[in-house]
Design an enzyme around this catalytic site. Sequence first.
Site, PDB file in Angstrom:
ATOM      1  CE1 TYR A 115       5.745   8.262  10.723  1.00  0.00           C
ATOM      2  CE2 TYR A 115       5.952  10.361  10.752  1.00  0.00           C
ATOM      3  CZ  TYR A 115       5.827   9.249  10.285  1.00  0.00           C
ATOM      4  OH  TYR A 115       6.081   9.409   8.778  1.00  0.00           O
TER       5      TYR A 115
ATOM      6  CB  SER B 105      -0.744   0.033   1.282  1.00  0.00           C
ATOM      7  OG  SER B 105      -0.020   0.132   2.378  1.00  0.00           O
ATOM      8  N   GLY B 106       0.315   2.358  -0.406  1.00  0.00           N
ATOM      9  CA  GLY B 106       0.886   3.671   0.057  1.00  0.00           C
ATOM     10  C   GLY B 106       2.132   3.771  -0.842  1.00  0.00           C
TER      11      GLY B 106
ATOM     12  CG  ASP C 261       8.089 -12.816  10.924  1.00  0.00           C
ATOM     13  OD1 ASP C 261       8.168 -13.985  11.439  1.00  0.00           O
ATOM     14  OD2 ASP C 261       6.972 -12.243  10.815  1.00  0.00           O
TER      15      ASP C 261
END
Length: 241
Positions: free
Chosen positions: A146, A13-14, A56
Amino acid sequence: MTGCRALVTGGTSGIGLATVRRLLAEGADVVAVDRRAPEGELPCPYQAADVTSAADVAEAVRAVAALLGGPADVLVNAAGIYRIRPLLELSADEWDETLAVNLRGAFLTGQAVARDLVLAGRPGVIVNIGSTAALVADASEPSAHYNASKAGVVALTRQMAAEWAPYGIRANVVCPGVIDTPMLRLMDDPAAGQAYLETGVPLRRLGSAAEVAAAIVFLTSADASYLTGAVIPVDGGSTAI
């Protein structure tokens, strides 16, 4: 980009998806890595992974190498989350979650890809996605967690560039401004959003994910062969005023 093997985190996405499309258009072979499965048809193979997990990431890098016929020589770290919370109300868990995805994820993926390149004796390119929030503060949009994570991405990228240049690995960071993506919150209040664009962005409009992707893909190309450790705002001029 023909012959390049690219891994794009956050590629469903994005900005990540726009980068996948631009890399494919330029002839690269691409795998999108994301913890979220694509909502629609994805134009390249997809590998599920949580970038905050070292296990992962290691498995994803191995899987991408198998899918592409060799280690990725282009990495775009576009996986990220964005949260708003006033600093006085910010919890430690919220802080940890944001830094885990945005900063730890870029570190883990960058390190794993670089190790494979060094082992194979191959050059490569890493482009990390920062933010203009790493460069300027804005009390009207409180997001210290952020901002700190993206400032960390800038510092991490510069260190990658300095340490990995002897191996032929370049690392740069793109810092988007207000970009029309699913993460954008600014336009939840259209009137306030328009006022910001008119006073805070010299080009007076939102950027597009495709415009950010164009800058990213330039940095991965041979045309940018002497660029490493660079911080490139793609922000309509907002950090210039």
